[in-house]
Motif scaffolding. Structure first.
Motif, PDB file in Angstrom:
ATOM      1  N   LEU B 169       0.773  -1.291   0.008  1.00  0.00           N
ATOM      2  CA  LEU B 169      -0.079   0.050  -0.199  1.00  0.00           C
ATOM      3  C   LEU B 169       0.884   1.120   0.182  1.00  0.00           C
ATOM      4  O   LEU B 169       0.583   2.156  -0.542  1.00  0.00           O
ATOM      5  N   CYS B 170       2.168   1.209   0.714  1.00  0.00           N
ATOM      6  CA  CYS B 170       2.876   2.217   0.454  1.00  0.00           C
ATOM      7  C   CYS B 170       3.433   2.614  -0.915  1.00  0.00           C
ATOM      8  O   CYS B 170       3.394   3.754  -1.366  1.00  0.00           O
ATOM      9  N   LYS B 171       3.547   1.409  -1.569  1.00  0.00           N
ATOM     10  CA  LYS B 171       3.928   1.717  -3.074  1.00  0.00           C
ATOM     11  C   LYS B 171       2.902   2.658  -3.744  1.00  0.00           C
ATOM     12  O   LYS B 171       3.098   3.248  -4.871  1.00  0.00           O
ATOM     13  N   ILE B 172       1.680   2.255  -3.485  1.00  0.00           N
ATOM     14  CA  ILE B 172       0.416   3.053  -4.137  1.00  0.00           C
ATOM     15  C   ILE B 172       0.649   4.513  -3.861  1.00  0.00           C
ATOM     16  O   ILE B 172       0.665   5.294  -4.879  1.00  0.00           O
ATOM     17  N   THR B 173       0.898   4.959  -2.715  1.00  0.00           N
ATOM     18  CA  THR B 173       1.281   6.404  -2.464  1.00  0.00           C
ATOM     19  C   THR B 173       2.704   6.857  -3.293  1.00  0.00           C
ATOM     20  O   THR B 173       2.425   7.958  -3.604  1.00  0.00           O
ATOM     21  N   GLU B 174       3.571   6.214  -2.835  1.00  0.00           N
ATOM     22  CA  GLU B 174       4.812   6.430  -3.627  1.00  0.00           C
ATOM     23  C   GLU B 174       4.669   6.704  -5.062  1.00  0.00           C
ATOM     24  O   GLU B 174       5.188   7.767  -5.498  1.00  0.00           O
ATOM     25  N   ASP B 175       3.937   5.790  -5.624  1.00  0.00           N
ATOM     26  CA  ASP B 175       3.843   5.801  -7.059  1.00  0.00           C
ATOM     27  C   ASP B 175       2.817   7.141  -7.600  1.00  0.00           C
ATOM     28  O   ASP B 175       3.006   8.096  -8.104  1.00  0.00           O
ATOM     29  N   LEU B 176       1.646   6.915  -6.826  1.00  0.00           N
ATOM     30  CA  LEU B 176       0.429   7.733  -7.353  1.00  0.00           C
ATOM     31  C   LEU B 176       0.675   9.248  -6.954  1.00  0.00           C
ATOM     32  O   LEU B 176       0.073   9.971  -7.604  1.00  0.00           O
ATOM     33  N   ILE B 177       1.100   9.473  -5.729  1.00  0.00           N
ATOM     34  CA  ILE B 177       1.130  10.853  -5.311  1.00  0.00           C
ATOM     35  C   ILE B 177       2.642  11.464  -5.406  1.00  0.00           C
ATOM     36  O   ILE B 177       2.561  12.550  -5.700  1.00  0.00           O
ATOM     37  N   PHE B 178       3.570  10.788  -5.282  1.00  0.00           N
ATOM     38  CA  PHE B 178       5.018  11.391  -5.437  1.00  0.00           C
ATOM     39  C   PHE B 178       5.782  11.309  -6.806  1.00  0.00           C
ATOM     40  O   PHE B 178       6.797  11.598  -6.957  1.00  0.00           O
ATOM     41  N   ASP B 179       5.047  10.387  -7.566  1.00  0.00           N
ATOM     42  CA  ASP B 179       5.847  10.137  -8.710  1.00  0.00           C
ATOM     43  C   ASP B 179       5.348  10.601  -9.908  1.00  0.00           C
ATOM     44  O   ASP B 179       5.325  11.603 -10.846  1.00  0.00           O
ATOM     45  N   ASP B 180       4.162   9.756 -10.309  1.00  0.00           N
ATOM     46  CA  ASP B 180       3.312   9.904 -11.446  1.00  0.00           C
ATOM     47  C   ASP B 180       3.133  11.403 -12.047  1.00  0.00           C
ATOM     48  O   ASP B 180       3.010  11.711 -13.085  1.00  0.00           O
ATOM     49  N   PRO B 181       2.456  11.960 -10.962  1.00  0.00           N
ATOM     50  CA  PRO B 181       1.997  13.240 -11.475  1.00  0.00           C
ATOM     51  C   PRO B 181       2.967  14.352 -11.922  1.00  0.00           C
ATOM     52  O   PRO B 181       2.826  15.433 -12.385  1.00  0.00           O
ATOM     53  N   TYR B 182       4.361  14.063 -11.640  1.00  0.00           N
ATOM     54  CA  TYR B 182       5.631  14.978 -12.071  1.00  0.00           C
ATOM     55  C   TYR B 182       6.001  14.692 -13.247  1.00  0.00           C
ATOM     56  O   TYR B 182       7.247  15.058 -13.609  1.00  0.00           O
ATOM     57  N   THR B 183       5.644  13.590 -13.970  1.00  0.00           N
ATOM     58  CA  THR B 183       5.924  13.118 -15.087  1.00  0.00           C
ATOM     59  C   THR B 183       5.132  12.609 -15.950  1.00  0.00           C
ATOM     60  O   THR B 183       3.774  12.358 -15.657  1.00  0.00           O
ATOM     61  N   ASP B 184       5.500  12.262 -17.217  1.00  0.00           N
ATOM     62  CA  ASP B 184       4.155  11.989 -18.419  1.00  0.00           C
ATOM     63  C   ASP B 184       3.993  10.273 -18.085  1.00  0.00           C
ATOM     64  O   ASP B 184       4.509   9.365 -19.100  1.00  0.00           O
ATOM     65  N   SER B 185       3.308  10.056 -17.200  1.00  0.00           N
ATOM     66  CA  SER B 185       3.149   8.610 -16.861  1.00  0.00           C
ATOM     67  C   SER B 185       1.661   8.205 -17.303  1.00  0.00           C
ATOM     68  O   SER B 185       0.736   8.939 -17.433  1.00  0.00           O
ATOM     69  N   PRO B 186       1.839   6.885 -17.806  1.00  0.00           N
ATOM     70  CA  PRO B 186       0.614   6.313 -18.450  1.00  0.00           C
ATOM     71  C   PRO B 186      -0.725   6.231 -17.166  1.00  0.00           C
ATOM     72  O   PRO B 186      -1.774   6.326 -17.418  1.00  0.00           O
ATOM     73  N   ASN B 187      -0.181   6.361 -15.902  1.00  0.00           N
ATOM     74  CA  ASN B 187      -1.109   6.205 -14.804  1.00  0.00           C
ATOM     75  C   ASN B 187      -1.864   7.687 -14.585  1.00  0.00           C
ATOM     76  O   ASN B 187      -2.961   7.395 -13.873  1.00  0.00           O
TER      77      ASN B 187
END
Lengths: 401, 401
Positions: B169-187
């Motif tokens: 569940l931490c991974k969900i936060t790490e990816d969706l909050i702290f990573d994807d929004p700052y790059t052109d991610s398919p998520n």
């Protein structure tokens, strides 16, 4: 642990004889128990004919220093063995080889390093180790970088944090390094001539605030898998080789704690040089060597750490411009603060260092102790604002009369 | 988990019937499956005659949103249940009662809170909850203080850190909050009209640096047992009662992440008020209520947290002069930074909020989205230097046309 029992020397020999490929058939093995007498049995098993030898290190379920009355779990043998294996994978030339680990016996079988000496003794004999800064800089950079979120899969890192939760040995550090020296604790131990200096440390609330902040980092900052006890007594050395041993305090903590430990112990030896006066010039020269080594340890670490980061960062966001510089700046500050804390506790806390305690003349020993306290407290207070390793050298030089 | 199987409604009723003292003998129980359809089955079991009811929440071993192909361990049910029990012990009035937990079934039996509504809906209906700031301030202060090194035996705290290692569940936060929004991610997922704003976030390296620092804290700072997902969809509310639910993201992390989550979701609703225009004065008045609540959440938290510290700090060094002030100042900075990150991800990341997405008029929705991004990015950039909660209010007001 139901099958655990502490080995006798005969049992240690019998066990060693069973290690495949270690000794020739029918060898007459000899055992010496060479443990420091605190937490472990250490059997040196050798075959005088072939010259082969091996170390059997077995944890005992109590601290021997206080008899059998202070129980300690044998889990620390697992932690030490697993940490050695991780460090060995990352730095095979800088760690003892692990041949086997027997969980039920809390026993690790490892390479015999008797051709090295303990670095604390080496420094007390005023040897110089020109390769040391590069070796330890490599050990620090690789073990800290590759076990951190910068380089690991971050979910695997969390499982590794879990495997290295180490409450008992962390408590020793939390109490003896970050608490007792700053209050009138029964665990403290110091020469009576030092009382005024110790009392002013107990009264120095500016210092206490910095120590509280360092302690908080030790308690909460799961940055990398630390060695956890990286003083010069945990380092085997000879001119061409450095081996880091005894990682039973390993846990996930702030990187600066390990780097600071190395620097602190170089500076404790620096202070201990009060006890040596062949000529002032020789002493100043050896001290210059120690300070150069302090600077080089940091520089060798930083250079390698940044190179690893640039080449091996697994984390996309680690490449964010400016992040590495801020990260490394924080490491330097932590390093300087922790170095100070590791010095201070060795003067009037429970556990001292031979570099200073072995000075026989009380007045000279007192000068060395006061010098170590002056450097240590200044480092603690400087930590949060420090910007360069040169500040450590300046602090040491200006504290030296 | 060999005995695990997902309940049917009939099985849920059968199980509920067996709970001693819950329903009258022979009651005709009714079941409704009311899960949000993502990670859990949620059965609402009631007896229309006695009016009694109970909730059975069962984790499923996959994320339903993508069928059975995204496996998730059932360990999150243990984590949720254990977190609920700890939070319930500390804040019995602010959490659902837990009646039972069945590890083999990944099933938690808990109080039915159907007389409350989800707070996100309450805010979308423009209700006011004058007691909320005090309630959530108490929840935050008690759960964060009493699970930290400030209040716990520090060795027991380490074992609790271990029990709440929560990689999935931490991974969900790490990816969706702290990573994807700052790059052109398919998520990422966003309205086409927003592309220019999103692209300027992808290009903003000053912003990325602050996000990298926040993410590092999320990854390494084991300060307290967090709820981990404390948005207004995790809060049941009615005028006289607040209940915090669904702590399956619980883990040891930085306190400011939970406080920031509450503030972020108040501000997302603030931005969503673009979609409401009975009169400009009414909208401004409701927004004033939301900003007052933001300030009060922090103030109520801070007041209680300091009082708990003064009365219940277990740690001798926590009483060091100046330490509490520095600690709280750091919490405010973390809170503001995390609040910004929690806002930004809800605009163009994978998971949005109804407060804004439900605005039907695309031009109005776009204004709300741009307002949320403006506030969120400004909070992220302000975090590290912030000194007062009033700065959050100033940022929101000055971003509002």
């Amino acid at each position: 642990m139901s099958n655990y029992h502490a080995f006798t020397e005969a049992e240690a020999i019998e066990y060693a004889r069973g290690i495949e490929g270690m000794f020739p058939e029918g060898a007459q093995l000899v055992s010496r128990e060479i443990g420091d007498g605190n937490l472990n049995l250490v059997f040196h098993i050798s075959d005088p004919v072939s010259g082969r030898s091996v170390i059997l290190k077995q944890a005992v379920p109590y601290a021997k220093v206080v008899g059998e009355s202070w129980p300690l779990t044998l889990d620390r043998a697992r932690i030490e063995s697993e940490a050695l294996i991780i460090q060995g994978r990352l730095c095979p030339d800088l760690t003892p080889k692990v041949y086997a680990y027997e969980p039920d016996l809390a026993l690790t079988v490892m390479e015999d390093l008797s051709d090295h000496i303990i670095m604390r003794r080496g420094l007390m004999e005023r040897n110089r180790y020109p390769l040391f800064a590069g070796h330890i800089g490599e050990f620090l950079a690789k073990t800290l970088f590759f076990t951190s979120d910068l380089a690991m899969n971050q979910q695997e890192k969390k499982l590794q944090v879990k495997a290295f939760i180490n409450p008992e040995l962390c408590k020793i550090t939390e109490d003896l390094i970050f608490d007792d020296p700053y209050t009138d604790s029964p665990n403290n131990s110091f020469d009576v001539h030092l009382r005024d200096a110790v009392e002013s440390i107990w009264a120095d609330t500016e210092l206490h605030l910095e120590v509280a902040l360092l302690r908080e980092k030790f308690l909460t900052k799961a940055q990398a898998l630390l060695h956890g006890d990286l003083h010069t007594g945990s380092i085997f050395i000879k001119p061409d080789s450095t081996k880091v041993i005894d990682p039973e305090f390993a846990y996930y903590g702030p990187m600066g704690f390990d780097i600071g430990a190395v620097i602190a112990n170089l500076l404790l030896n620096y202070a201990g040089q009060e006890g040596w006066s062949p000529s002032d010039a020789d002493r100043a020269d050896y001290r210059r060597y120690l300070l150069d080594t302090v600077r080089d340890v940091w520089t060798e670490f930083e250079t390698r750490f940044r190179a690893l980061w640039n080449e091996h960062a697994a984390d996309r966001m680690a490449k964010t411009p400016g992040y590495q510089d801020l990260y490394v700046a924080g490491l330097l500050q932590d390093t300087i603060g922790f170095a100070g804390a590791k010095m201070v506790r060795r003067i009037h806390g429970l556990s001292h260092v031979a570099d200073i305690d072995r000075i026989e003349d009380a007045a000279v020993r007192e000068r060395a102790q006061r010098l170590a306290l002056a450097i240590g407290t200044a480092l603690i207070k400087r930590g949060r604002s420090a910007r360069s390793i040169d500040e450590v050298l300046d602090i040491a030089l200006s504290a030296t009369k």
